[in-house]
Design a protein around this motif. Structure first.
Motif, PDB file in Angstrom:
ATOM      1  N   UNK A 145       0.876  -1.175   0.000  1.00  0.00           N
ATOM      2  CA  UNK A 145       0.000   0.000   0.000  1.00  0.00           C
ATOM      3  C   UNK A 145       0.915   1.227   0.000  1.00  0.00           C
ATOM      4  N   UNK A 146       0.990   1.929  -1.110  1.00  0.00           N
ATOM      5  CA  UNK A 146       2.064   2.896  -1.326  1.00  0.00           C
ATOM      6  C   UNK A 146       1.613   4.343  -1.487  1.00  0.00           C
ATOM      7  N   UNK A 147       0.324   4.637  -1.293  1.00  0.00           N
ATOM      8  CA  UNK A 147      -0.148   6.006  -1.482  1.00  0.00           C
ATOM      9  C   UNK A 147      -0.505   6.646  -0.144  1.00  0.00           C
ATOM     10  N   UNK A 148      -0.688   7.965  -0.170  1.00  0.00           N
ATOM     11  CA  UNK A 148      -0.912   8.701   1.065  1.00  0.00           C
ATOM     12  C   UNK A 148      -2.265   8.416   1.708  1.00  0.00           C
ATOM     13  N   UNK A 149      -3.208   7.879   0.936  1.00  0.00           N
ATOM     14  CA  UNK A 149      -4.483   7.547   1.574  1.00  0.00           C
ATOM     15  C   UNK A 149      -4.457   6.193   2.274  1.00  0.00           C
ATOM     16  N   UNK A 150      -3.356   5.462   2.145  1.00  0.00           N
ATOM     17  CA  UNK A 150      -3.205   4.195   2.868  1.00  0.00           C
ATOM     18  C   UNK A 150      -3.102   4.469   4.370  1.00  0.00           C
ATOM     19  N   UNK A 151      -3.631   3.553   5.148  1.00  0.00           N
ATOM     20  CA  UNK A 151      -3.445   3.656   6.589  1.00  0.00           C
ATOM     21  C   UNK A 151      -1.950   3.553   6.891  1.00  0.00           C
ATOM     22  N   UNK A 152      -1.411   4.445   7.728  1.00  0.00           N
ATOM     23  CA  UNK A 152       0.033   4.439   7.992  1.00  0.00           C
ATOM     24  C   UNK A 152       0.568   3.077   8.432  1.00  0.00           C
ATOM     25  N   UNK A 153      -0.179   2.383   9.296  1.00  0.00           N
ATOM     26  CA  UNK A 153       0.294   1.087   9.783  1.00  0.00           C
ATOM     27  C   UNK A 153       0.334   0.034   8.681  1.00  0.00           C
ATOM     28  N   UNK A 154      -0.474   0.222   7.624  1.00  0.00           N
ATOM     29  CA  UNK A 154      -0.517  -0.732   6.515  1.00  0.00           C
ATOM     30  C   UNK A 154       0.532  -0.438   5.455  1.00  0.00           C
TER      31      UNK A 154
END
Length: 254
Positions: free
Chosen positions: A59-68
């Motif tokens: 998961x490589x975009x800014x809308x991804x959950x930080x922990x993910x």
């Protein structure tokens, strides 16, 4: 002698249409599910147990959950209805679509080219894979490289999840990467990389052993193709159900 002129499309009396129909329905249902989950953009991460669905990994975009975001957020938030999986889906689809087995499957099931053995196809001419877009099938080896990297990332995700204990989700994630690994290793390109262009196997015992083992998997390439594809969806479904609170993960060790 000239061939006998047969006006009928086929002389087969069995239900030759059943395998391509089953394949078409199976691929259609999986495609619908994958499209829905791709653009849903939610329920892909279970923070309590560190379960990350393979459909959203990495998961490589800014809308991804930080922990993910195990490897950081390389890209800005995607516009509109686009979600993080659209970055990796082209590589996964490319690997599957250009796969030798899947070519046979959807050529027969979707394009009727031909629909079955000893059944005439409806197309007036055949150009093979020499023209666009089918000439892109020659990119299979390069999609294999990309899929191998994504497989290693999925393995990392599965191992990382064991840091919170052991649950049914851990077993499912582990089984998923095992099937994906077997399917990837059974790939014809992988087999060629291991033993192709060798004139004397006796001079390359390690590569010969690798080629032999991969060849055994290659004999089950069709079964592994379906098993890994279906299990990816089941793994994603399990993570989504746990992440949404619909079900609870069965825990063995906390």
């Amino acid at each position: 002698m000239a061939r006998a002129e047969i006006a009928a499309r086929t002389l087969r009396t069995d239900r030759w249409w059943l395998p391509p129909l089953t394949t078409f329905v199976g691929l259609l249902l999986i495609s619908i599910y994958a499209a829905f989950r791709t653009f849903q953009g939610d329920y892909y991460w279970v923070d309590q147990y560190h379960y990350l669905t393979p459909m959203y990994s990495p998961c490589l975009t800014e809308e991804c959950l930080p922990a993910a975001s195990h490897f950081g957020q390389w890209f800005p938030a995607l516009p509109g209805f686009l979600t993080p999986p659209v970055i990796i889906i082209p590589f996964l689809l490319g690997f599957r679509i250009t796969c030798y087995y899947y070519r046979k499957a959807y050529y027969r099931a979707a394009w009727a080219s031909p629909p079955a053995c000893a059944v005439a196809e409806p197309h007036s001419k055949y150009t093979g894979e020499t023209r666009f877009p089918l000439i892109a099938q020659n990119l299979h080896r390069y999609f294999f490289y990309a899929a191998s990297i994504l497989l290693l990332i999925n393995i990392y995700d599965a191992i990382l999840a064991f840091g919170t204990g052991l649950g049914l989700g851990n077993i499912i994630l582990l089984a998923n990467v095992a099937l994906l690994g077997a399917y990837t290793l059974s790939c014809h390109s992988c087999r060629h990389i291991a033993g192709g262009r060798l004139k004397h196997f006796s001079k390359h015992p390690v590569r010969y052993w690798m080629w032999t083992q991969i060849s055994k998997l290659n004999n089950r390439h069709m079964q592994l193709a379906w098993a890994s594809l279906i299990f990816v969806c089941l793994t994603d479904l399990y993570v989504a159900l746990v992440a949404s609170g619909t079900i609870s993960d069965l825990r063995f060790i906390n």
